[in-house]
Design a protein around this motif. Structure first.
Motif, PDB file in Angstrom:
ATOM      1  N   SER A 142       4.045  -0.143   1.128  1.00 30.25           N
ATOM      2  CA  SER A 142       3.617   1.239   1.368  1.00 30.25           C
ATOM      3  C   SER A 142       4.425   1.890   2.484  1.00 30.25           C
ATOM      4  O   SER A 142       4.121   3.028   2.870  1.00 30.25           O
ATOM      5  CB  SER A 142       2.132   1.268   1.737  1.00 30.25           C
ATOM      6  N   ALA A 143       5.453   1.173   2.994  1.00 27.02           N
ATOM      7  CA  ALA A 143       6.246   1.703   4.114  1.00 27.02           C
ATOM      8  C   ALA A 143       5.335   2.116   5.259  1.00 27.02           C
ATOM      9  O   ALA A 143       5.502   3.181   5.864  1.00 27.02           O
ATOM     10  CB  ALA A 143       7.120   2.858   3.656  1.00 27.02           C
ATOM     11  N   SER A 144       4.368   1.262   5.568  1.00 19.27           N
ATOM     12  CA  SER A 144       3.415   1.536   6.635  1.00 19.27           C
ATOM     13  C   SER A 144       3.451   0.395   7.649  1.00 19.27           C
ATOM     14  O   SER A 144       4.176  -0.586   7.472  1.00 19.27           O
ATOM     15  CB  SER A 144       2.000   1.645   6.060  1.00 19.27           C
ATOM     16  N   LYS A 145       2.648   0.544   8.696  1.00 17.21           N
ATOM     17  CA  LYS A 145       2.467  -0.537   9.678  1.00 17.21           C
ATOM     18  C   LYS A 145       0.991  -0.931   9.706  1.00 17.21           C
ATOM     19  O   LYS A 145       0.442  -1.293  10.738  1.00 17.21           O
ATOM     20  CB  LYS A 145       2.931  -0.067  11.059  1.00 17.21           C
ATOM     21  N   ILE A 146       0.370  -0.906   8.525  1.00 21.86           N
ATOM     22  CA  ILE A 146      -1.069  -1.107   8.403  1.00 21.86           C
ATOM     23  C   ILE A 146      -1.494  -2.559   8.593  1.00 21.86           C
ATOM     24  O   ILE A 146      -2.684  -2.841   8.816  1.00 21.86           O
ATOM     25  CB  ILE A 146      -1.568  -0.578   7.026  1.00 21.86           C
ATOM     26  N   ASP A 147      -0.557  -3.502   8.525  1.00 16.29           N
ATOM     27  CA  ASP A 147      -0.959  -4.905   8.563  1.00 16.29           C
ATOM     28  C   ASP A 147      -1.384  -5.383   9.945  1.00 16.29           C
ATOM     29  O   ASP A 147      -1.777  -6.543  10.107  1.00 16.29           O
ATOM     30  CB  ASP A 147       0.162  -5.787   8.005  1.00 16.29           C
ATOM     31  N   TYR A 148      -1.355  -4.480  10.928  1.00 14.64           N
ATOM     32  CA  TYR A 148      -1.998  -4.794  12.207  1.00 14.64           C
ATOM     33  C   TYR A 148      -3.500  -4.946  11.987  1.00 14.64           C
ATOM     34  O   TYR A 148      -4.184  -5.651  12.720  1.00 14.64           O
ATOM     35  CB  TYR A 148      -1.708  -3.690  13.220  1.00 14.64           C
ATOM     36  N   TYR A 149      -4.025  -4.301  10.943  1.00 15.40           N
ATOM     37  CA  TYR A 149      -5.463  -4.306  10.656  1.00 15.40           C
ATOM     38  C   TYR A 149      -5.827  -5.149   9.440  1.00 15.40           C
ATOM     39  O   TYR A 149      -7.003  -5.304   9.114  1.00 15.40           O
ATOM     40  CB  TYR A 149      -5.944  -2.863  10.426  1.00 15.40           C
ATOM     41  N   THR A 150      -4.838  -5.690   8.737  1.00 10.95           N
ATOM     42  CA  THR A 150      -5.094  -6.432   7.502  1.00 10.95           C
ATOM     43  C   THR A 150      -5.592  -7.842   7.803  1.00 10.95           C
ATOM     44  O   THR A 150      -5.080  -8.514   8.703  1.00 10.95           O
ATOM     45  CB  THR A 150      -3.809  -6.499   6.649  1.00 10.95           C
ATOM     46  N   LYS A 151      -6.557  -8.300   7.028  1.00 17.35           N
ATOM     47  CA  LYS A 151      -7.088  -9.663   7.137  1.00 17.35           C
ATOM     48  C   LYS A 151      -6.776 -10.406   5.832  1.00 17.35           C
ATOM     49  O   LYS A 151      -6.888  -9.829   4.732  1.00 17.35           O
ATOM     50  CB  LYS A 151      -8.607  -9.658   7.362  1.00 17.35           C
ATOM     51  N   THR A 152      -6.401 -11.664   5.932  1.00 16.98           N
ATOM     52  CA  THR A 152      -6.057 -12.450   4.748  1.00 16.98           C
ATOM     53  C   THR A 152      -6.694 -13.832   4.828  1.00 16.98           C
ATOM     54  O   THR A 152      -6.945 -14.366   5.914  1.00 16.98           O
ATOM     55  CB  THR A 152      -4.529 -12.624   4.619  1.00 16.98           C
ATOM     56  N   ALA A 153      -6.961 -14.386   3.644  1.00 19.97           N
ATOM     57  CA  ALA A 153      -7.489 -15.748   3.543  1.00 19.97           C
ATOM     58  C   ALA A 153      -6.925 -16.391   2.281  1.00 19.97           C
ATOM     59  O   ALA A 153      -6.731 -15.721   1.264  1.00 19.97           O
ATOM     60  CB  ALA A 153      -9.015 -15.735   3.499  1.00 19.97           C
ATOM     61  N   VAL A 154      -6.650 -17.692   2.360  1.00 22.07           N
ATOM     62  CA  VAL A 154      -6.118 -18.420   1.208  1.00 22.07           C
ATOM     63  C   VAL A 154      -6.873 -19.742   1.074  1.00 22.07           C
ATOM     64  O   VAL A 154      -7.020 -20.491   2.045  1.00 22.07           O
ATOM     65  CB  VAL A 154      -4.611 -18.709   1.349  1.00 22.07           C
ATOM     66  N   GLU A 155      -7.358 -19.995  -0.135  1.00 19.63           N
ATOM     67  CA  GLU A 155      -8.022 -21.265  -0.437  1.00 19.63           C
ATOM     68  C   GLU A 155      -7.249 -21.950  -1.556  1.00 19.63           C
ATOM     69  O   GLU A 155      -7.077 -21.388  -2.638  1.00 19.63           O
ATOM     70  CB  GLU A 155      -9.464 -21.022  -0.861  1.00 19.63           C
TER      71      GLU A 155
ATOM     72  N   VAL B  58      -7.372 -10.412   0.332  1.00 16.80           N
ATOM     73  CA  VAL B  58      -6.788  -9.460   1.292  1.00 16.80           C
ATOM     74  C   VAL B  58      -7.809  -8.349   1.537  1.00 16.80           C
ATOM     75  O   VAL B  58      -8.361  -7.788   0.581  1.00 16.80           O
ATOM     76  CB  VAL B  58      -5.470  -8.858   0.760  1.00 16.80           C
ATOM     77  N   SER B  59      -8.048  -8.040   2.814  1.00 19.58           N
ATOM     78  CA  SER B  59      -8.999  -6.971   3.143  1.00 19.58           C
ATOM     79  C   SER B  59      -8.436  -6.114   4.264  1.00 19.58           C
ATOM     80  O   SER B  59      -7.605  -6.561   5.049  1.00 19.58           O
ATOM     81  CB  SER B  59     -10.360  -7.563   3.552  1.00 19.58           C
ATOM     82  N   LEU B  60      -8.902  -4.885   4.318  1.00 26.71           N
ATOM     83  CA  LEU B  60      -8.446  -3.941   5.335  1.00 26.71           C
ATOM     84  C   LEU B  60      -9.609  -3.625   6.270  1.00 26.71           C
ATOM     85  O   LEU B  60     -10.581  -2.976   5.873  1.00 26.71           O
ATOM     86  CB  LEU B  60      -7.919  -2.664   4.683  1.00 26.71           C
ATOM     87  N   ASP B  61      -9.497  -4.114   7.494  1.00 21.54           N
ATOM     88  CA  ASP B  61     -10.609  -4.027   8.441  1.00 21.54           C
ATOM     89  C   ASP B  61     -10.527  -2.734   9.262  1.00 21.54           C
ATOM     90  O   ASP B  61     -10.346  -2.764  10.477  1.00 21.54           O
ATOM     91  CB  ASP B  61     -10.567  -5.255   9.358  1.00 21.54           C
ATOM     92  N   ILE B  62     -10.617  -1.611   8.568  1.00 23.19           N
ATOM     93  CA  ILE B  62     -10.571  -0.319   9.238  1.00 23.19           C
ATOM     94  C   ILE B  62     -11.270   0.706   8.346  1.00 23.19           C
ATOM     95  O   ILE B  62     -11.150   0.663   7.118  1.00 23.19           O
ATOM     96  CB  ILE B  62      -9.116   0.113   9.529  1.00 23.19           C
ATOM     97  N   SER B  63     -12.032   1.611   8.944  1.00 22.90           N
ATOM     98  CA  SER B  63     -12.777   2.609   8.156  1.00 22.90           C
ATOM     99  C   SER B  63     -11.835   3.711   7.693  1.00 22.90           C
ATOM    100  O   SER B  63     -10.718   3.867   8.201  1.00 22.90           O
ATOM    101  CB  SER B  63     -13.900   3.212   8.997  1.00 22.90           C
ATOM    102  N   GLN B  64     -12.302   4.494   6.742  1.00 26.81           N
ATOM    103  CA  GLN B  64     -11.505   5.613   6.240  1.00 26.81           C
ATOM    104  C   GLN B  64     -11.217   6.613   7.360  1.00 26.81           C
ATOM    105  O   GLN B  64     -10.084   7.107   7.491  1.00 26.81           O
ATOM    106  CB  GLN B  64     -12.248   6.300   5.102  1.00 26.81           C
TER     107      GLN B  64
END
Length: 595
Positions: A453-466, A484-490
């Protein structure tokens, strides 16, 4: 003369007979005396030999005790360092213990005793271990620590002669240790010590041999340092936003040039062979934007691409190696160097990631700042940390921890044009950034995240792998789920700096991809998705592995999951998981029921 009388003749005959009978008796007495004398001499010699052997044995025992005490002292110092003790206090003890042990084992009696079958191998092992520790501690370690304390800087340049002198001896001792370690005669404590020292010497020996060349002892070397930005996640870390050219000349390190992503031409593919599989998986823009270089999870290929960009757009300097360090690794290193100050901002081992990957975009938004102060700030941080490291202004123990942790997490990657050096790097696991080509040591499952997305949003991204591997009826099954989840409100997303938001969609959603690289020899059995994700660009094999890619529109407060199941037959080693080093560390669960 008158004729001899009968009496006289008889007496003369008796005297002659007596003389003949007396002669043998005299001879017997003399022989017995000689035998007695020889016996006494032999007895004395035997006694002397026994006493001498006892003396030598006592002497050898004394030397063994000295060596044992020295090695134990050295081990205590090493343990102290490992447990967080003061290195400056531990080094003298390590140096003294190693010197005592090596001095005792260098005794001629010790060397003679090494010829004794069985016991000799143990004595040889102790001597070699002691000599190796002595070289590390006293020929290199202690002098370098003194250099750190004298405030004269230029540690590598001043240490280079020591490294050059020690390298042949370390290489020789490493080879001999390897030989004695193969002996079946080694007793438990000796084998443990020999194996530990042999492992260290085996790893350090080749590097000591190559280090002078890498530091420019023969000719100046040029290294490109890539600073990956994990706020814009790509499989090997993040966008390759800035680069620094470093020269090494006889151990003297200097910054020769710096560039940001704005320094490179965008949209024009570099003159480089890019595999068809990489083009198919990562799209037509791959190879024409330097920011996207770390997309394919293969650091040697990425290094070649970054080199090509530099030589095309910056200058034609011959690049001898490419090293990647991300802000997560840098924050760890600041524990060793202490805080740095750049443009009035203080960075330390607690706030560096937040400062570099979040705060900086609130201070200076590159979309609205024509002076690109954020790029200048990144360059200033790189220079400040480099000056600390090049000058030896850091805690060695903490730096060793920071580098080790960062390598294990994939936050430090390295490639060298030198064949011998690259061979060592390639055998160093995550440092190489090379996915294993077989499953003999480990069955490596690769799960990588990519921000499109040409963003810097992954400062807020949460990930998990099983990831779970199971075996039944000769078939090995691997099932992996990534969330993958985005831990930030709209509302908070809409309040982000424009540069942090998606370039095209702003705060509406963020294009996110997940690439699952199956272990070699496995095929895709099934794939599932939730949260609006879908598989795309399927049916590709890259880096010798079947790849299943997924994509999704990640919305504020949203999440999605993707699952891929792979199967294969044959031998598979223990399961291991490689993932993208994310700012918010990926929560991983690895279950291997086959081993």
């Amino acid at each position: 003369m008158p004729p001899e009388t009968r009496r006289a003749a008889r007496e003369a005959a008796e005297r002659a007979a007596a003389g003949r009978s007396a002669a043998p008796d005299d001879h017997d007495d003399s022989d017995e005396t000689q035998r007695t004398s020889r016996g006494r001499i032999v007895g004395r010699v035997i006694l002397i030999v026994v006493v001498l052997l006892l003396a030598l044995a006592v002497w050898l025992v004394i030397k063994v005790v000295i060596a044992k005490n020295g090695l134990e002292s050295a081990q205590e110092a090493v343990t102290s360092i490992q447990d967080g003790g003061n290195v400056s206090d531990a080094i003298p003890k390590l140096s003294s213990g190693a010197a005592d042990a090596a001095g005792a084992a260098a005794d001629p009696v010790w060397r003679m005793a090494e010829l004794i079958p069985g016991a000799g191998d143990n004595l040889r092992g102790v001597r070699l271990a002691a000599e190796t520790l002595d070289v590390f501690a006293n020929d290199v370690g202690a002098p370098v620590f003194k250099m750190q304390d004298d405030g004269q800087g230029k540690i590598l340049a001043r240490a280079l002669p020591l490294i050059e002198a020690a390298a042949p001896e370390i290489s020789k001792l490493s080879s001999e240790l390897k030989g004695v370690a193969a002996s079946d005669a080694l007793i438990g404590p000796v084998r443990s010590g020999v194996d530990q020292v042999a492992e260290v010497a085996g790893a350090a020996g080749p590097m000591f041999t190559l280090l002078p060349k890498l530091l420019g002892a023969e000719e100046k070397q040029n290294y490109l340092l890539v600073f990956q930005n994990n706020a814009e996640a790509l499989p090997l870390g993040g966008s390759s936003a800035s680069q620094t050219l470093i020269t090494a000349d006889k151990g003297d390190l200097e910054i020769a040039g710096q560039a940001s992503s704005a320094s490179f031409v965008e949209g024009e593919t570099v003159d480089l062979d890019i595999s068809e599989s990489a083009k198919a998986l990562y799209g037509s823009r791959y190879g024409s934007y330097i920011n996207l270089a770390p997309s394919q999870p293969d650091w040697p290929g990425v290094a070649e691409m970054v080199k090509a960009f530099w030589n095309r757009d910056i200058d034609d300097t011959h690049i001898d190696g490419v090293i990647s360090v991300d802000p997560i690794a840098l924050q760890r290193m600041l524990l060793a160097t202490g805080p740095i100050e750049v443009d009035g901002k203080t960075l330390d081992n607690k706030n560096a990631v937040k400062t570099l990957l979040s705060d900086v975009y609130r201070w200076w938004d590159p979309y609205t700042d024509p002076d690109l102060k954020s790029d200048a700030f990144f360059a200033g941080v790189a220079s400040a940390v480099f000056d600390k490291i090049a000058g030896g202004d850091f805690n060695i123990k903490d730096m060793a921890w920071a580098v080790g942790e960062s390598i294990d997490a994939g936050s430090i990657l390295a490639w060298s044009e030198d064949t011998d050096t690259q061979k060592i790097i390639a055998g160093s696991g995550r440092l190489s950034g090379i996915l294993p080509t077989d499953n003999s040591a480990e069955t490596v499952n690769g799960v990588f995240f990519r921000n499109v997305s040409a963003s810097k949003i992954d400062y807020y991204t949460k990930t998990a792998v099983e990831s779970t591997m199971s075996c039944a009826d000769g078939v090995t099954t691997l099932t992996t789920t990534a969330t993958v989840s985005l831990d930030i409100s709209q509302a908070d997303a809409e309040d982000l700096p424009r540069y942090v938001q998606s370039r095209s969609q702003r705060a509406a959603y963020f294009g996110t991809q997940v690439y699952m690289y199956a272990p070699p020899g496995m095929e895709l059995a099934s794939a599932e998705t939730t949260g609006g994700a879908s598989a795309f660009r399927t049916g590709n094999v890259d880096l010798g592995r079947v790849v299943e890619p997924f994509q999704a529109r990640l919305r504020p407060d949203g999440s999605f999951s993707v699952t891929a199941t792979f199967t294969g037959t044959g031998d598979f080693g223990p399961l291991a998981l490689w993932t993208t080093p994310m700012i918010n560390e990926t929560k991983t669960t690895v279950t291997d029921t086959c081993h």
